[in-house]
Motif scaffolding. Structure first.
Motif, short mmCIF file in Angstrom:
data_model
loop_
_atom_site.label_atom_id
_atom_site.label_comp_id
_atom_site.label_asym_id
_atom_site.label_seq_id
_atom_site.Cartn_x
_atom_site.Cartn_y
_atom_site.Cartn_z
N ALA A 154 19.75 -2.85 43.79
CA ALA A 154 20.01 -3.12 42.37
C ALA A 154 20.71 -4.45 42.17
O ALA A 154 20.70 -5.00 41.06
CB ALA A 154 20.84 -1.99 41.77
N TYR A 155 21.33 -5.01 43.22
CA TYR A 155 22.06 -6.27 43.08
C TYR A 155 21.18 -7.49 43.38
O TYR A 155 21.66 -8.62 43.36
CB TYR A 155 23.29 -6.26 43.99
N ASN A 156 19.89 -7.24 43.67
CA ASN A 156 18.96 -8.34 43.87
C ASN A 156 18.46 -8.86 42.52
O ASN A 156 18.73 -8.27 41.46
CB ASN A 156 17.78 -7.89 44.73
N ASP A 157 17.71 -9.94 42.57
CA ASP A 157 17.17 -10.54 41.35
C ASP A 157 15.89 -9.79 40.97
O ASP A 157 14.78 -10.23 41.27
CB ASP A 157 16.89 -12.02 41.59
N ILE A 158 16.05 -8.66 40.31
CA ILE A 158 14.91 -7.81 39.97
C ILE A 158 13.99 -8.48 38.93
O ILE A 158 12.77 -8.43 39.07
CB ILE A 158 15.39 -6.43 39.47
N PRO A 159 14.52 -9.12 37.88
CA PRO A 159 13.61 -9.76 36.93
C PRO A 159 12.66 -10.76 37.58
O PRO A 159 11.50 -10.88 37.16
CB PRO A 159 14.57 -10.46 35.95
N ALA A 160 13.11 -11.47 38.61
CA ALA A 160 12.24 -12.44 39.28
C ALA A 160 11.05 -11.77 39.95
O ALA A 160 9.96 -12.36 40.02
CB ALA A 160 13.04 -13.24 40.30
N LEU A 161 11.23 -10.53 40.46
CA LEU A 161 10.12 -9.83 41.10
C LEU A 161 9.00 -9.53 40.11
O LEU A 161 7.82 -9.47 40.50
CB LEU A 161 10.62 -8.52 41.72
N PHE A 162 9.37 -9.31 38.84
CA PHE A 162 8.38 -8.98 37.81
C PHE A 162 8.06 -10.17 36.91
O PHE A 162 7.36 -10.02 35.91
CB PHE A 162 8.89 -7.82 36.95
N ASN A 163 8.58 -11.35 37.28
CA ASN A 163 8.39 -12.55 36.45
C ASN A 163 8.90 -12.36 35.03
O ASN A 163 8.32 -12.88 34.07
CB ASN A 163 6.90 -12.95 36.43
N ASP A 164 9.98 -11.60 34.89
CA ASP A 164 10.62 -11.41 33.59
C ASP A 164 11.62 -12.53 33.34
O ASP A 164 12.09 -13.17 34.28
CB ASP A 164 11.34 -10.06 33.55
N PRO A 165 12.00 -12.74 32.09
CA PRO A 165 13.03 -13.75 31.80
C PRO A 165 14.35 -13.39 32.48
O PRO A 165 14.71 -12.21 32.57
CB PRO A 165 13.16 -13.69 30.27
N ALA A 166 15.05 -14.38 32.96
CA ALA A 166 16.33 -14.16 33.61
C ALA A 166 17.37 -13.70 32.59
O ALA A 166 17.36 -14.16 31.45
CB ALA A 166 16.80 -15.43 34.30
N PRO A 167 18.27 -12.79 32.97
CA PRO A 167 19.32 -12.36 32.04
C PRO A 167 20.34 -13.48 31.82
O PRO A 167 20.36 -14.46 32.58
CB PRO A 167 19.96 -11.17 32.79
N PRO A 168 21.18 -13.37 30.80
CA PRO A 168 22.23 -14.37 30.59
C PRO A 168 23.10 -14.51 31.85
O PRO A 168 23.29 -13.56 32.59
CB PRO A 168 23.03 -13.81 29.41
#
Length: 447
Positions: A154-168
């Motif tokens: 859960a502490y990995n960059d999950i949005p990057a795996l799905f090509n989602d926008p990065a969180p603030p």
């Protein structure tokens, strides 16, 4: 009298350096993490979690096995069974060789190092207590955090795996709200829903099929059909990793691989059947795969008296029948649901709103996720089982083997997060192992 406003300096009980150990049944993923750094996969070292004995009676501890040139009939002593550390005598020897001995690549002083250690879900309390006592009383680490492996993802960059926008930026260190981790590794396969980084224990599911079962199955069918290879665990595991693939349609590929009977022989489908040239441990330490040659396969026992010798293992439906066990354990008589069904059983214990959110954020980790066709088959079958109104998004980690470790290293690099989860040796000495067990089992997490 000290000056007004003077405050005595109290040393920080949480050390600056953190050792992250993803202590798996087949390998240990280990590396050091420092505050305010950005850990990378390359910072992680993959170490065989075993003590091996060759047929010439030499002993190899962990990474020493890389120096071995004859893996024939090699015996293995593994401290982890079914995902749990059950032999601390062997594990202690491996840790000391790889982490604490002079010359160890990851050498560190436990008294000046924090430890993040993974365990398998539903670990028996007595084994957890043994582990805690070894960490604080035998090795004397400065502080310690024990958690199930999926939590660290859960502490990995999950949005990057799905090509989602990065969180603030101010929220980038926090776990995503909903995340479903499928961890298919050596000992077993687990499905773990995470809500804000915390595991939902009643919804977790475990499938007994892992890399060990797949290797043993390949040993059995190869020994029945070709050579007696029941003592060749290392070789068969190497073959499995080289030739296996998950079929998109098992019945179709089984029909293609069928050679026919004695009276109605069919030509071999060269897209499926291959030859694996076995190592002889004289000129070749490792085998290799090549296109199937029917002539050489027929003459595999008629070797020339002079010149290079080749022992050939032709493999057809074995290539996809072995990993098929992940989806149909009943093929070998195991009365368990396959992986897609286990995922849906896990989700069925959640409210519908959370089910949809979990299915939209599924991450696969573990060595079995590297099998060609695994992700495609899993996605296809989950899409069939899930309600049509639910989105199904499944991502494979960039490096499924090291991904759990990377999450732990990212957690350790954030000083505030690390302090919120670890227990110091002083706290352990004050409260004892029973308190520590309650602290970790209650889901101690980000405060």
């Amino acid at each position: 009298m000290p000056p007004k406003g003077w405050r005595k300096h109290v040393p920080d009980p949480v050390a600056a350096k953190t050792l992250v150990l993803d202590n798996g049944g087949y390998t240990i993923k280990a590396g050091l993490s420092l505050p305010n750094t950005k850990p990378q996969y390359d910072d992680c070292k993959v170490i065989p979690n075993c003590i091996a004995r060759s047929r010439d009676k030499r002993i190899y501890i962990a990474s020493q096995i890389e120096k071995c040139t004859d893996f024939g009939e090699m015996g293995f002593r593994r401290p982890v069974e079914r995902g749990f550390i059950v032999n601390w005598e062997a594990e202690k020897a491996i840790w000391e060789h790889e982490l604490f001995d002079t010359g160890a690549q990851l050498r560190c002083d436990p008294k000046e190092t924090n430890l993040i250690l993974t365990e398998a879900p539903n670990c028996p309390t007595m084994l957890q207590r043994n582990c805690d006592e070894m960490v604080f009383e035998e090795f004397e680490f400065a502080s310690y955090y024990r958690c199930i492996g999926p939590v660290l993802n859960a502490y990995n960059d999950i949005p990057a795996l799905f090509n989602d926008p990065a969180p603030p930026t101010n929220l980038s260190h926090l776990p995503p709200e909903c995340l479903l981790i499928i961890d298919s590794s050596y000992s077993h396969t687990t499905i773990t829903p995470l809500y804000n980084g915390q595991p939902l224990h009643p919804c977790m599911r475990r499938l007994s099929i892992g890399g060990k079962v797949l290797t043993n199955y390949l040993k059995e069918i190869s020994s029945i059909r070709h050579y007696n290879m029941l003592d060749e665990t290392y070789l068969l595991n190497e073959i499995k990793e080289t030739v296996s693939f998950v079929s998109p349609s098992f019945s179709t590929d089984l029909s293609r691989a069928w050679k026919g009977g004695l009276r109605d022989r069919k030509p071999v489908d060269l897209d499926i059947t291959i030859d694996y040239v076995l190592p002889d441990y004289e000129t070749r330490t490792h085998g290799f795969m090549r296109p199937h040659d029917p002539v050489k396969a027929k003459a595999k026992r008629l070797q020339p008296l002079q010149g290079p010798r080749e022992d050939i293992l032709p493999l057809g439906n074995e290539r996809f029948a072995v990993p098929e066990l992940l989806f149909n354990p009943t093929d070998i008589g195991m009365q368990e649901a396959g992986l897609p069904e286990c995922v849906m059983q896990s989700l069925s214990a959640l409210p519908p709103a959370l089910q949809a959110c979990m299915l939209a954020n599924v991450v696969a980790v573990g060595g079995n996720a590297l099998i060609p066709g695994f992700m495609e088959r899993l996605t296809s079958e989950l899409r069939k089982l899930a309600p049509s109104s639910f989105p199904v998004r499944i991502a494979c980690a960039t490096d499924p083997i090291k991904h759990t470790w990377l999450g732990g290293a990212r957690l350790a690099s954030n000083r505030d997060l690390l302090k919120s989860v670890v227990v110091t040796k002083a706290e352990y000495n004050e409260h004892g192992s029973t308190w520590l067990g309650r602290r970790f089992s209650s889901g101690a997490g980000v405060k």
